[in-house]
Design a protein around this motif. Structure first.
Motif, PDB file in Angstrom:
ATOM      1  N   MET A   1       0.778  -1.123  -0.157  1.00  0.00           N
ATOM      2  CA  MET A   1      -0.056  -0.207   0.115  1.00  0.00           C
ATOM      3  C   MET A   1       1.044   1.253  -0.068  1.00  0.00           C
ATOM      4  O   MET A   1       1.890   1.317   0.702  1.00  0.00           O
ATOM      5  N   THR A   2       0.593   2.223  -0.960  1.00  0.00           N
ATOM      6  CA  THR A   2       1.307   3.500  -0.701  1.00  0.00           C
ATOM      7  C   THR A   2       0.241   4.487  -0.623  1.00  0.00           C
ATOM      8  O   THR A   2      -0.757   4.507  -1.076  1.00  0.00           O
ATOM      9  N   ILE A   3       0.892   5.590   0.182  1.00  0.00           N
ATOM     10  CA  ILE A   3       0.087   6.480   0.811  1.00  0.00           C
ATOM     11  C   ILE A   3       0.469   7.826  -0.091  1.00  0.00           C
ATOM     12  O   ILE A   3       1.724   8.118  -0.043  1.00  0.00           O
ATOM     13  N   THR A   4      -0.569   8.569  -0.748  1.00  0.00           N
ATOM     14  CA  THR A   4       0.117   9.880  -1.172  1.00  0.00           C
ATOM     15  C   THR A   4      -0.833  10.750  -0.803  1.00  0.00           C
ATOM     16  O   THR A   4      -2.112  10.752  -0.411  1.00  0.00           O
ATOM     17  N   LEU A   5      -0.367  12.144  -0.485  1.00  0.00           N
ATOM     18  CA  LEU A   5      -1.262  13.246  -0.108  1.00  0.00           C
ATOM     19  C   LEU A   5      -1.390  14.278  -1.175  1.00  0.00           C
ATOM     20  O   LEU A   5      -0.705  14.501  -2.144  1.00  0.00           O
ATOM     21  N   ARG A   6      -2.664  14.849  -1.181  1.00  0.00           N
ATOM     22  CA  ARG A   6      -3.020  15.793  -2.067  1.00  0.00           C
ATOM     23  C   ARG A   6      -3.803  16.978  -1.378  1.00  0.00           C
ATOM     24  O   ARG A   6      -4.530  16.640  -0.378  1.00  0.00           O
ATOM     25  N   GLN A   7      -3.888  18.211  -1.773  1.00  0.00           N
ATOM     26  CA  GLN A   7      -4.853  19.069  -1.295  1.00  0.00           C
ATOM     27  C   GLN A   7      -6.186  18.800  -1.520  1.00  0.00           C
ATOM     28  O   GLN A   7      -6.669  17.929  -2.394  1.00  0.00           O
ATOM     29  N   ALA A   8      -7.042  19.081  -0.453  1.00  0.00           N
ATOM     30  CA  ALA A   8      -8.410  18.651  -0.476  1.00  0.00           C
ATOM     31  C   ALA A   8      -9.318  19.547  -1.391  1.00  0.00           C
ATOM     32  O   ALA A   8      -8.610  20.892  -2.012  1.00  0.00           O
ATOM     33  N   LEU A   9     -10.363  19.141  -2.175  1.00  0.00           N
ATOM     34  CA  LEU A   9     -11.276  19.969  -2.919  1.00  0.00           C
ATOM     35  C   LEU A   9     -12.475  19.724  -2.347  1.00  0.00           C
ATOM     36  O   LEU A   9     -12.987  19.135  -1.644  1.00  0.00           O
ATOM     37  N   THR A  10     -13.510  21.125  -2.831  1.00  0.00           N
ATOM     38  CA  THR A  10     -14.704  21.096  -2.378  1.00  0.00           C
ATOM     39  C   THR A  10     -15.420  19.739  -2.552  1.00  0.00           C
ATOM     40  O   THR A  10     -16.236  19.381  -1.822  1.00  0.00           O
ATOM     41  N   SER A  11     -15.174  19.104  -3.656  1.00  0.00           N
ATOM     42  CA  SER A  11     -15.994  18.009  -4.267  1.00  0.00           C
ATOM     43  C   SER A  11     -15.430  16.683  -3.144  1.00  0.00           C
ATOM     44  O   SER A  11     -16.214  15.628  -3.343  1.00  0.00           O
ATOM     45  N   ASP A  12     -14.609  17.008  -2.310  1.00  0.00           N
ATOM     46  CA  ASP A  12     -14.311  15.863  -1.324  1.00  0.00           C
ATOM     47  C   ASP A  12     -15.396  15.904  -0.335  1.00  0.00           C
ATOM     48  O   ASP A  12     -15.347  14.836   0.530  1.00  0.00           O
ATOM     49  N   HIS A  13     -16.220  16.904   0.054  1.00  0.00           N
ATOM     50  CA  HIS A  13     -16.916  17.006   0.961  1.00  0.00           C
ATOM     51  C   HIS A  13     -17.918  15.693   1.404  1.00  0.00           C
ATOM     52  O   HIS A  13     -18.077  15.197   2.618  1.00  0.00           O
ATOM     53  N   PRO A  14     -18.730  15.219   0.391  1.00  0.00           N
ATOM     54  CA  PRO A  14     -19.619  14.033   0.511  1.00  0.00           C
ATOM     55  C   PRO A  14     -18.491  12.820   0.863  1.00  0.00           C
ATOM     56  O   PRO A  14     -19.092  12.200   2.045  1.00  0.00           O
TER      57      PRO A  14
END
Ligand SMILES: CC(C)(COP(=O)(O)OP(=O)(O)OC[C@H]1O[C@@H](n2cnc3c(N)ncnc32)[C@H](O)[C@@H]1OP(=O)(O)O)[C@@H](O)C(=O)NCCC(=O)NCCS
Length: 185
Positions: free
Chosen positions: A1-14
């Motif tokens: 398993m690899t973990i990557t981070l990204r900036q959140a988006l408004t569309s992540d809300h649900p």
């Protein structure tokens, strides 16, 4: 398993709201999990997505899922302060350093933006959150009373609490980390 981070988006809300309801469902009633998800109204992702983060886990078969997230912002009124409002990690993926990685990335961005300290707040009974913040080097800001969060083995643990912080009966534990201190690396 690899973990990557990204900036959140408004569309992540649900997805975030659904995650809170699922991830906390084992330790709370469905109603309590729903109440908790109300701490994450869409406005956080409409106005603070740029300072919030999502951790994505890619499993060996290439499936990508949200493994954790951090919702935080740079204070509008206190120029030195960055604030972490909410952090959550999938119970199946806890203990792997995901929350620490999310915090470190948030710290680095806050430092670049000229912030000096990071604040966070939790409930006195959230012993996991208190242990996590201590492990990351946060100090507890002195409150007006102390509670003993003794563990199952009877070990005492004095925690300083701010009574009625978020309204009557809504006591909180308040954390602060100085950016540039060893804890933020
Ligand atoms: C608290 C939480 C975010 C930690 O996520 P995580 O990815 O498992 O944490 P990490 O693996 O990055 O742990 C970082 C450090 O905190 C410590 N820690 C994390 N959770 C802990 C717990 N429940 N009890 C004791 N220590 C804990 C780890 O041991 C580690 O310290 P170490 O490196 O010195 O060993 C996760 O348990 C969670 O989602 N909890 C429910 C939501 C919550 O309470 N959020 C905080 C308030 S909004």
């Amino acid at each position: 398993m690899t973990i990557t981070l990204r900036q959140a988006l408004t569309s992540d809300h649900p997805v975030m709201v659904g995650s809170v309801q699922r991830w906390w469902g084992d330790s709370r009633t469905p109603e309590q999990a729903r109440e908790l998800s109300l701490l994450l109204p869409k406005l956080f992702l409409q106005h603070f997505a740029g300072t919030s983060l999502v951790a994505l886990a890619e499993d060996d078969d290439g499936t990508e899922t949200v493994a954790g997230f951090l919702v935080g912002f740079h204070s509008a009124d206190q120029p030195d302060v960055a604030y972490i409002h909410f952090v959550g990690v999938d119970p199946q993926r806890r203990g792997l350093g995901i929350a620490r990685t999310l915090y470190r990335q948030f710290f680095a961005a806050a430092e670049r933006a000229g912030k000096l300290v990071v604040h966070a707040v939790t409930s006195p009974g959230n012993t996991g959150s208190i242990a996590f913040h201590r492990a990351l080097g946060f100090r507890l800001l002195p409150g007006d009373r102390t509670v003993d969060n003794a563990d199952d083995t009877g070990n005492t643990d004095d925690v300083t609490v701010h009574s009625d912080y978020d309204g009557e009966g809504q006591d909180r534990v308040c954390f602060e980390l100085a950016l540039g201190s060893p804890g933020d690396r």
